[in-house]
Motif scaffolding. Structure first.
Motif, PDB file in Angstrom:
ATOM      1  N   ALA A 141      21.184  37.136 -13.830  1.00  0.00           N
ATOM      2  CA  ALA A 141      21.535  38.008 -12.716  1.00  0.00           C
ATOM      3  C   ALA A 141      22.601  39.011 -13.152  1.00  0.00           C
ATOM      4  CB  ALA A 141      22.045  37.180 -11.543  1.00  0.00           C
ATOM      5  N   LYS A 142      22.627  40.156 -12.481  1.00  0.00           N
ATOM      6  CA  LYS A 142      23.576  41.234 -12.787  1.00  0.00           C
ATOM      7  C   LYS A 142      24.585  41.302 -11.645  1.00  0.00           C
ATOM      8  CE  LYS A 142      23.478  46.188 -13.936  1.00  0.00           C
ATOM      9  NZ  LYS A 142      22.578  47.370 -14.101  1.00  0.00           N
ATOM     10  N   VAL A 143      25.870  41.048 -11.967  1.00  0.00           N
ATOM     11  CA  VAL A 143      26.892  40.998 -10.919  1.00  0.00           C
ATOM     12  C   VAL A 143      28.073  41.882 -11.303  1.00  0.00           C
ATOM     13  CG1 VAL A 143      26.218  38.608 -10.448  1.00  0.00           C
ATOM     14  CG2 VAL A 143      28.262  39.063 -11.813  1.00  0.00           C
ATOM     15  N   LEU A 144      28.864  42.220 -10.298  1.00  0.00           N
ATOM     16  CA  LEU A 144      30.074  43.012 -10.513  1.00  0.00           C
ATOM     17  C   LEU A 144      31.258  42.281  -9.899  1.00  0.00           C
ATOM     18  CD1 LEU A 144      30.671  46.733 -10.495  1.00  0.00           C
ATOM     19  CD2 LEU A 144      31.997  45.424  -8.853  1.00  0.00           C
ATOM     20  N   VAL A 145      32.395  42.268 -10.612  1.00  0.00           N
ATOM     21  CA  VAL A 145      33.615  41.617 -10.144  1.00  0.00           C
ATOM     22  C   VAL A 145      34.688  42.678  -9.966  1.00  0.00           C
ATOM     23  CG1 VAL A 145      35.409  39.917 -10.667  1.00  0.00           C
ATOM     24  CG2 VAL A 145      33.038  39.479 -11.356  1.00  0.00           C
ATOM     25  N   THR A 146      35.173  42.865  -8.734  1.00  0.00           N
ATOM     26  CA  THR A 146      36.285  43.787  -8.514  1.00  0.00           C
ATOM     27  C   THR A 146      37.567  43.104  -9.005  1.00  0.00           C
ATOM     28  OG1 THR A 146      36.820  42.969  -6.296  1.00  0.00           O
ATOM     29  CG2 THR A 146      35.128  44.683  -6.452  1.00  0.00           C
ATOM     30  N   GLY A 147      38.547  43.906  -9.432  1.00  0.00           N
ATOM     31  CA  GLY A 147      39.792  43.311  -9.923  1.00  0.00           C
ATOM     32  C   GLY A 147      39.541  42.334 -11.043  1.00  0.00           C
ATOM     33  N   ILE A 148      38.701  42.719 -11.997  1.00  0.00           N
ATOM     34  CA  ILE A 148      38.232  41.785 -13.021  1.00  0.00           C
ATOM     35  C   ILE A 148      39.341  41.324 -13.961  1.00  0.00           C
ATOM     36  CG2 ILE A 148      37.566  43.569 -14.704  1.00  0.00           C
ATOM     37  CD1 ILE A 148      35.022  41.861 -15.242  1.00  0.00           C
ATOM     38  N   SER A 149      40.459  42.040 -14.022  1.00  0.00           N
ATOM     39  CA  SER A 149      41.552  41.635 -14.910  1.00  0.00           C
ATOM     40  C   SER A 149      42.602  40.798 -14.198  1.00  0.00           C
ATOM     41  CB  SER A 149      42.220  42.867 -15.518  1.00  0.00           C
ATOM     42  OG  SER A 149      42.869  43.627 -14.509  1.00  0.00           O
ATOM     43  N   GLY A 150      42.422  40.557 -12.899  1.00  0.00           N
ATOM     44  CA  GLY A 150      43.373  39.752 -12.143  1.00  0.00           C
ATOM     45  C   GLY A 150      43.219  38.272 -12.444  1.00  0.00           C
ATOM     46  N   GLY A 151      44.051  37.459 -11.802  1.00  0.00           N
ATOM     47  CA  GLY A 151      44.050  36.023 -12.071  1.00  0.00           C
ATOM     48  C   GLY A 151      42.714  35.378 -11.809  1.00  0.00           C
ATOM     49  N   VAL A 152      42.136  35.615 -10.628  1.00  0.00           N
ATOM     50  CA  VAL A 152      40.820  35.062 -10.306  1.00  0.00           C
ATOM     51  C   VAL A 152      39.743  35.789 -11.098  1.00  0.00           C
ATOM     52  CG1 VAL A 152      39.105  34.737  -8.485  1.00  0.00           C
ATOM     53  CG2 VAL A 152      41.516  34.280  -8.014  1.00  0.00           C
ATOM     54  N   GLY A 153      39.856  37.113 -11.166  1.00  0.00           N
ATOM     55  CA  GLY A 153      38.830  37.923 -11.810  1.00  0.00           C
ATOM     56  C   GLY A 153      38.595  37.570 -13.260  1.00  0.00           C
ATOM     57  N   GLN A 154      39.668  37.363 -14.029  1.00  0.00           N
ATOM     58  CA  GLN A 154      39.529  37.021 -15.452  1.00  0.00           C
ATOM     59  C   GLN A 154      38.722  35.741 -15.634  1.00  0.00           C
ATOM     60  OE1 GLN A 154      42.686  37.074 -18.389  1.00  0.00           O
ATOM     61  NE2 GLN A 154      43.992  38.260 -17.024  1.00  0.00           N
ATOM     62  N   ILE A 155      39.072  34.731 -14.839  1.00  0.00           N
ATOM     63  CA  ILE A 155      38.396  33.437 -14.984  1.00  0.00           C
ATOM     64  C   ILE A 155      36.974  33.506 -14.451  1.00  0.00           C
ATOM     65  CG2 ILE A 155      38.458  30.998 -14.334  1.00  0.00           C
ATOM     66  CD1 ILE A 155      41.523  31.250 -14.180  1.00  0.00           C
ATOM     67  N   LEU A 156      36.800  34.122 -13.280  1.00  0.00           N
ATOM     68  CA  LEU A 156      35.478  34.212 -12.671  1.00  0.00           C
ATOM     69  C   LEU A 156      34.497  34.940 -13.583  1.00  0.00           C
ATOM     70  CD1 LEU A 156      33.527  33.943 -10.272  1.00  0.00           C
ATOM     71  CD2 LEU A 156      34.552  36.023  -9.313  1.00  0.00           C
ATOM     72  N   ALA A 157      34.916  36.062 -14.159  1.00  0.00           N
ATOM     73  CA  ALA A 157      34.015  36.845 -15.007  1.00  0.00           C
ATOM     74  C   ALA A 157      33.561  36.046 -16.218  1.00  0.00           C
ATOM     75  CB  ALA A 157      34.712  38.128 -15.442  1.00  0.00           C
ATOM     76  N   GLN A 158      34.484  35.331 -16.857  1.00  0.00           N
ATOM     77  CA  GLN A 158      34.121  34.547 -18.039  1.00  0.00           C
ATOM     78  C   GLN A 158      33.309  33.312 -17.671  1.00  0.00           C
ATOM     79  OE1 GLN A 158      37.404  34.498 -21.242  1.00  0.00           O
ATOM     80  NE2 GLN A 158      38.508  34.969 -19.348  1.00  0.00           N
ATOM     81  N   MET A 159      33.576  32.740 -16.509  1.00  0.00           N
ATOM     82  CA  MET A 159      32.806  31.592 -16.036  1.00  0.00           C
ATOM     83  C   MET A 159      31.353  32.003 -15.800  1.00  0.00           C
ATOM     84  SD  MET A 159      33.721  29.258 -12.707  1.00  0.00           S
ATOM     85  CE  MET A 159      35.257  28.661 -13.431  1.00  0.00           C
ATOM     86  N   LEU A 160      31.174  33.147 -15.148  1.00  0.00           N
ATOM     87  CA  LEU A 160      29.830  33.650 -14.886  1.00  0.00           C
ATOM     88  C   LEU A 160      29.114  33.977 -16.193  1.00  0.00           C
ATOM     89  CD1 LEU A 160      30.667  35.983 -11.868  1.00  0.00           C
ATOM     90  CD2 LEU A 160      29.381  33.846 -11.753  1.00  0.00           C
ATOM     91  N   THR A 161      29.850  34.584 -17.132  1.00  0.00           N
ATOM     92  CA  THR A 161      29.264  34.911 -18.430  1.00  0.00           C
ATOM     93  C   THR A 161      28.809  33.644 -19.150  1.00  0.00           C
ATOM     94  OG1 THR A 161      30.627  36.908 -18.654  1.00  0.00           O
ATOM     95  CG2 THR A 161      29.706  35.982 -20.677  1.00  0.00           C
ATOM     96  N   ALA A 162      29.651  32.598 -19.112  1.00  0.00           N
ATOM     97  CA  ALA A 162      29.300  31.325 -19.744  1.00  0.00           C
ATOM     98  C   ALA A 162      28.071  30.701 -19.089  1.00  0.00           C
ATOM     99  CB  ALA A 162      30.482  30.359 -19.661  1.00  0.00           C
ATOM    100  N   ASP A 163      27.853  31.018 -17.808  1.00  0.00           N
ATOM    101  CA  ASP A 163      26.686  30.506 -17.086  1.00  0.00           C
ATOM    102  C   ASP A 163      25.440  31.361 -17.313  1.00  0.00           C
ATOM    103  OD1 ASP A 163      28.249  28.468 -16.107  1.00  0.00           O
ATOM    104  OD2 ASP A 163      28.554  29.365 -14.131  1.00  0.00           O
ATOM    105  N   GLY A 164      25.546  32.379 -18.197  1.00  0.00           N
ATOM    106  CA  GLY A 164      24.383  33.191 -18.529  1.00  0.00           C
ATOM    107  C   GLY A 164      24.166  34.380 -17.633  1.00  0.00           C
ATOM    108  N   ILE A 165      25.185  34.798 -16.912  1.00  0.00           N
ATOM    109  CA  ILE A 165      25.084  35.902 -15.957  1.00  0.00           C
ATOM    110  C   ILE A 165      25.651  37.173 -16.579  1.00  0.00           C
ATOM    111  CG2 ILE A 165      25.927  36.699 -13.700  1.00  0.00           C
ATOM    112  CD1 ILE A 165      25.910  33.553 -13.028  1.00  0.00           C
ATOM    113  N   GLU A 166      25.033  38.312 -16.300  1.00  0.00           N
ATOM    114  CA  GLU A 166      25.459  39.597 -16.836  1.00  0.00           C
ATOM    115  C   GLU A 166      26.563  40.171 -15.937  1.00  0.00           C
ATOM    116  OE1 GLU A 166      23.362  43.777 -18.351  1.00  0.00           O
ATOM    117  OE2 GLU A 166      22.186  42.215 -17.360  1.00  0.00           O
ATOM    118  N   VAL A 167      27.774  40.317 -16.488  1.00  0.00           N
ATOM    119  CA  VAL A 167      28.947  40.647 -15.679  1.00  0.00           C
ATOM    120  C   VAL A 167      29.444  42.059 -15.958  1.00  0.00           C
ATOM    121  CG1 VAL A 167      31.345  40.028 -15.161  1.00  0.00           C
ATOM    122  CG2 VAL A 167      29.647  38.219 -15.547  1.00  0.00           C
TER     123      VAL A 167
END
Length: 317
Positions: A141-167
């Motif tokens: 899936a192709k997703v977008l994370v707002t505030g990707i460098s913030g505390g939640v954003g950093q972890i969420l983006a890498q978690m999604l990437t590790a799950d095979g999602i295009e971030v």
């Protein structure tokens, strides 16, 4: 014990550091000597008087920390003394000692550093429930994370990437955008500009929006049957949304509160273990936290409010 406290709501000038009464533990409580304490934007709101704060005289802020058990209530085995625990939802954390109900304690695996644990605690568990309980994206899936460098954003983006999602992501500065690219994001857009939005309208399956005011833009960016996961208002309250136009394209807005999922000892254990696995497998990296002495809590609040931080801000007794 010593604590960071205040007697009235206001700016960082109201914060004081000094002696307060020791916490009294009950039968099923742990007394934890804090080693690191997490400072979050919610603590800024509590200090200002715009967010719920547990009553105490004087007020003691903070809900997140890590440390060593130094005493236990009568209903708990003394063998627990000396163990290291993390907590993310226990009041009066801005102090040398904190009363932690046993069912709110998250016991750390020995291979996980306690500074890392509190750096990823609240934001990591938030990212985990957003990804696995709300977003539920499938690999590819192709997703977008707002505030990707913030505390939640950093972890969420890498978690999604590790799950095979295009971030993909949004960030306000070149430094923050580059950091997200280094952490695996495909592309990161300038959140201070809008010229890219039209070109990417309708292309994302999900937008994770923790900014709030960007909600109309997030709805524009998702395609048919897409969803916006709305989880915060870092940029301000979102405008009113007319739901009728969303019907024709089957677009959804989903929301959630971590505390509605983190409801028991078993839930905390299951979710924290799932989170910790990403780090133990080295699938997620976070920026080194900025650490202030608890006695310099005023400076820590001002630093967080300035928006200069990229990683977590911690207080150290």
């Amino acid at each position: 014990m010593k604590a960071l406290y205040f007697k009235e709501f206001g700016t960082s000038d109201v914060l004081q550091y000094g002696i307060v009464g020791d916490p009294v533990i009950g039968k099923m409580d742990l007394l934890v000597e804090t080693h690191y304490i997490g400072l979050n934007f919610a603590d800024i709101y509590r200090r200002r008087g715009t967010y719920h704060l547990e009553p105490h005289t004087p007020y003691i802020n903070g809900y997140e920390g890590v440390g060593k058990i130094i005493a236990v209530g009568g209903g708990i085995s003394a063998e627990q003394i000396g163990r290291t625990v993390l907590f993310v939802d226990v009041p009066f954390a801005n102090a040398e000692h904190v009363r932690v109900p046993q069912d709110h304690a998250i016991y750390l695996p020995p291979e996980l550093d306690e500074k890392l644990a509190v750096t990823i605690g609240l934001q990591g568990l938030t990212a985990d429930f957003l990804a696995h309980d709300i977003g539920k994206n499938k690999a590819g899936a192709k997703v977008l994370v707002t505030g990707i460098s913030g505390g939640v954003g950093q972890i969420l983006a890498q978690m999604l990437t590790a799950d095979g999602i295009e971030v993909f992501g949004m960030a306000s500065s070149a430094e923050k955008r580059e950091l997200a690219i280094q952490r695996g994001a495909r592309e990161v857009f300038n959140s201070r500009e809008n010229d890219w939005v039209e070109a990417h309208a309708g292309t994302f399956a999900t937008v994770y929006d923790g900014v709030g005011v960007t909600l109309p833009q997030s709805l524009e960016l998702i395609g048919h049957r897409g969803k916006v996961v709305f989880f915060g208002m870092a940029g301000g309250n979102p405008p009113a949304i007319d739901l009728v136009p969303l019907l024709a394209q089957s677009k959804s807005i989903l929301t959630g509160d971590l505390w509605d999922y983190l409801t028991s000892f078993s839930e905390r254990k299951h979710r924290s273990q799932r989170l910790f696995r990403y780090f133990l497998k080295q699938q997620i990296t976070v920026s080194e936290p900025t650490i202030f002495p608890l006695a310099e809590g005023k400076a820590a609040h001002e630093f967080l409010e300035s928006g200069k931080n990229i990683g977590k801000v911690l207080l150290q007794p």
